[in-house]
Design an enzyme around this catalytic site. Structure first.
Site, PDB file in Angstrom:
ATOM      1  N   ASN A   7       0.870  -1.172   0.000  1.00 59.84           N
ATOM      2  CA  ASN A   7       0.000   0.000   0.000  1.00 59.84           C
ATOM      3  C   ASN A   7       0.908   1.223   0.000  1.00 59.84           C
ATOM      4  O   ASN A   7       1.564   1.527   1.008  1.00 59.84           O
ATOM      5  CB  ASN A   7      -0.916   0.000   1.234  1.00 59.84           C
ATOM      6  N   GLU A  34      -3.983   1.892  -2.839  1.00 59.27           N
ATOM      7  CA  GLU A  34      -4.130   3.294  -2.459  1.00 59.27           C
ATOM      8  C   GLU A  34      -3.277   4.200  -3.347  1.00 59.27           C
ATOM      9  O   GLU A  34      -2.485   5.014  -2.880  1.00 59.27           O
ATOM     10  CB  GLU A  34      -3.808   3.497  -0.978  1.00 59.27           C
ATOM     11  N   ASP A 145      -4.119  -4.878   0.956  1.00 56.12           N
ATOM     12  CA  ASP A 145      -4.428  -4.255   2.232  1.00 56.12           C
ATOM     13  C   ASP A 145      -5.863  -4.643   2.565  1.00 56.12           C
ATOM     14  O   ASP A 145      -6.807  -4.097   2.008  1.00 56.12           O
ATOM     15  CB  ASP A 145      -4.267  -2.740   2.119  1.00 56.12           C
ATOM     16  N   ASN A 147      -7.241  -4.344   5.556  1.00 53.06           N
ATOM     17  CA  ASN A 147      -7.798  -3.539   6.641  1.00 53.06           C
ATOM     18  C   ASN A 147      -8.476  -4.406   7.696  1.00 53.06           C
ATOM     19  O   ASN A 147      -9.541  -4.071   8.223  1.00 53.06           O
ATOM     20  CB  ASN A 147      -8.768  -2.487   6.080  1.00 53.06           C
ATOM     21  N   ASP A 216      -1.910  -6.123   6.018  1.00 55.55           N
ATOM     22  CA  ASP A 216      -1.601  -6.454   4.624  1.00 55.55           C
ATOM     23  C   ASP A 216      -1.311  -7.945   4.542  1.00 55.55           C
ATOM     24  O   ASP A 216      -0.438  -8.451   5.275  1.00 55.55           O
ATOM     25  CB  ASP A 216      -0.397  -5.644   4.144  1.00 55.55           C
ATOM     26  N   ASP A 245       2.818   4.754   5.097  1.00 53.27           N
ATOM     27  CA  ASP A 245       2.664   4.215   6.448  1.00 53.27           C
ATOM     28  C   ASP A 245       2.598   2.684   6.447  1.00 53.27           C
ATOM     29  O   ASP A 245       2.622   2.067   7.525  1.00 53.27           O
ATOM     30  CB  ASP A 245       1.449   4.823   7.169  1.00 53.27           C
ATOM     31  N   HIS A 246       2.535   2.080   5.261  1.00 51.40           N
ATOM     32  CA  HIS A 246       2.620   0.624   5.114  1.00 51.40           C
ATOM     33  C   HIS A 246       4.004   0.245   4.599  1.00 51.40           C
ATOM     34  O   HIS A 246       4.763   1.095   4.117  1.00 51.40           O
ATOM     35  CB  HIS A 246       1.600   0.119   4.089  1.00 51.40           C
TER      36      HIS A 246
END
Length: 255
Positions: A7, A34, A145, A147, A216, A245-246
């Site tokens: 991501n 994303e 991802d 989530n 993930d 941030d991933h």
């Protein structure tokens, strides 16, 4: 063949970091999430040796598949809800021998809004799609991802996330129903140790403290799981300046 999911949290903002990682790590297939753009810039990625296919969306969402071999796109949206136009799913056949999907599952927060039922419906549709693909009895990797923190062990502070959609019992149950079709969580099959995270918030020195989440995932069909050689998390991109941030999660198949 090394398959990774990443991501990137805005492909335009992270392009330099992405290309540096592609050149350093050399994965054969990469599923991106994303993108946050309608039009993904592809020249630098192609110069690094990759074919590119993507579906974009302005400001939000967007998924892509990069591969050193040919990419034959099969689906550009997740079937099952015709009015859903969010760019969250891309499915393709790589080199005629491995099927992959790049998945950006809805976040679902706040849970007291329509966003959470949408997440659960999306997961039910993904399960239906996966069931159909598994019936083909071919190597398959559902990468992305999700989530979802599948267990409390996938979250650094379960109490703090008790009301978060990522850790809701309904989210975890839907993820288990997906696994129960016969899919294998690649990272857990190879390295089921604690605190193996793929996401760290930008705040509170989360990366330094390893206050992360494992959201993930690479889910493998039985035919792909039989070929699984290795899997891991590559923290290097997260440690760069202005990172996503991933960070990538990857697996290696003997295919």
């Amino acid at each position: 063949m090394r398959i990774a999911s990443f991501n990137v949290n805005s492909v335009k903002a992270r392009m330099a970091n992405l290309v540096d990682w592609l050149r350093a790590a050399g994965p054969d297939v990469v599923c991106l999430q994303e993108l946050k753009t309608i039009e993904m810039p592809t020249e630098e990625v192609e110069d690094a040796g990759y074919n590119v296919r993507y579906v974009g969306q302005k400001t939000y969402n967007g998924v892509a598949i990069l591969a050193k071999e040919s990419i034959e796109v099969e689906e550009e949206r997740l079937p099952g809800e015709a009015e859903d136009e969010q760019a969250r799913y891309l499915q393709a056949l790589i080199g005629g021998r491995l099927r992959v999907a790049s998945i950006y599952l809805p976040n679902g927060n706040p849970i007291d809004t329509e966003k959470f039922p949408y997440k659960l419906r999306w997961m039910a549709r993904l399960r239906d799609q996966a069931a159909g693909l598994l019936a083909l009895e071919e190597p398959l990797v559902l990468a992305g991802d999700y989530n979802v923190c599948p267990t409390d062990g996938d979250c650094y502070d379960p109490a703090a996330f008790r009301d978060d959609a990522l850790c809701q019992p309904e989210s975890r149950s839907a993820f288990r129903r997906l696994l129960n079709l016969g899919l294998t969580d690649a990272l857990m099959a190879i390295d089921p140790g604690p605190r193996r995270y793929t996401y760290w918030d930008y705040q509170g020195r989360a990366l330094e403290r390893n206050n992360g989440l494992r959201i993930d995932h690479l889910l493998l069909s039985p035919q792909a799981a039989d070929l699984l050689v290795d899997a891991g998390v590559d923290r290097a991109p997260r440690e760069k300046e202005k990172p996503s941030d991933h960070t990538p999660v990857w697996c290696e198949l003997d295919i």
